[in-house]
Write a protein that holds these residues in place. Structure first.
Motif, short mmCIF file in Angstrom:
data_model
loop_
_atom_site.label_atom_id
_atom_site.label_comp_id
_atom_site.label_asym_id
_atom_site.label_seq_id
_atom_site.Cartn_x
_atom_site.Cartn_y
_atom_site.Cartn_z
N ALA A 1 34.62 49.28 77.65
CA ALA A 1 33.47 49.34 76.50
C ALA A 1 32.14 49.75 77.33
CB ALA A 1 33.25 47.97 75.84
N GLY B 1 40.61 42.68 66.86
CA GLY B 1 39.67 44.15 66.73
C GLY B 1 39.56 44.89 65.52
N LEU C 1 31.44 44.18 73.74
CA LEU C 1 31.68 45.67 73.74
C LEU C 1 30.00 46.20 74.11
CD1 LEU C 1 33.79 45.79 70.30
CD2 LEU C 1 34.58 46.02 72.67
N ILE D 1 33.99 44.26 64.16
CA ILE D 1 33.11 44.01 65.34
C ILE D 1 31.90 42.97 64.73
CG2 ILE D 1 31.49 44.95 66.90
CD1 ILE D 1 34.47 46.01 67.15
N THR E 1 27.88 42.66 70.84
CA THR E 1 29.03 42.76 69.83
C THR E 1 29.93 42.39 70.44
OG1 THR E 1 29.07 45.40 70.53
CG2 THR E 1 27.66 44.59 68.60
N ARG E 2 31.17 42.01 69.86
CA ARG E 2 32.47 41.56 70.14
C ARG E 2 33.43 41.78 69.07
NH1 ARG E 2 34.49 36.77 69.04
NH2 ARG E 2 35.88 36.80 71.01
N PRO E 3 34.78 42.19 69.50
CA PRO E 3 35.65 42.40 68.64
C PRO E 3 35.99 41.09 67.85
CG PRO E 3 36.65 42.54 70.62
CD PRO E 3 35.04 42.24 70.82
N THR F 1 28.35 40.88 65.65
CA THR F 1 27.38 40.83 66.56
C THR F 1 26.97 39.35 66.35
OG1 THR F 1 26.35 42.93 65.51
CG2 THR F 1 25.04 41.41 66.51
#
Length: 172
Positions: free
Chosen positions: A151, A130, A115, A133, A124-126, A135
């Motif tokens: 994103a 979702g 993201l 989030i 960062t990613r879900p 890191t």
């Protein structure tokens, strides 16, 4: 500065929008080189050369790459990554098919669906469908990343003037 190879999603005639967000994300990591692998894909390579922020376009024109099969494309990308620090692909069906195979060939972990870019190897990613989030930071020598297209802002599709260089790979 890092060198980043970006998979260009295309239909052999034009570049798809998902690539533009991947170029934006890759630009936050370093100098962007776009890879167009296809059959009769000179128009797509020319389109990729026009994307703002792309320094160079590698064009692999072979019938083996006509349908973007991961079994054929991943070895090409893995071989090209000897000269690059990271591989970035849009989180599309093809990108999600190719990236894990590239990561496996390089024996590194893949960072999926990023993201944001927080640092040279931090994203960062879900997670949890979702609902949260995370890191994440990679400790691998090479990065393999897929980018969530919504994103990142899309790079301008025109305004660039990258050189197109022909490359070849193992084929089928």
């Amino acid at each position: 500065m890092s060198k980043v190879l970006v998979w260009v999603e295309h239909d052999n005639a034009s570049v798809k929008d998902a690539t533009l967000a991947a170029v934006t994300a890759a630009g936050q990591l370093g100098e962007v080189t776009a890879l167009v692998a296809g059959s009769g894909s000179a128009a797509a390579a020319a389109g990729a050369a026009q994307i703002a922020g792309v320094a160079k376009v590698l064009h692999a024109d072979d019938t083996a790459y006509a349908n973007a099969l991961a079994e054929n494309v991943a070895p090409l990308i893995a071989a090209l990554l000897a000269d690059y620090d990271a591989f970035v692909a849009p989180a599309t069906t093809n990108g999600k098919n190719i990236a894990p195979r590239v990561a496996a060939l390089l024996d590194v972990a893949q960072v999926s669906d990023i993201l944001s870019v927080e640092g040279p190897k931090t994203f960062t990613r879900p997670i949890y469908a979702g609902n949260a989030i995370a890191t994440v930071e990679s400790s691998d020598a090479k990065l393999v990343v897929t980018v969530r297209g919504t994103a990142f802002a899309k790079a301008e599709a025109t305004g660039g003037s990258a050189a197109v260089e022909a490359v070849s790979g193992p084929g089928d």
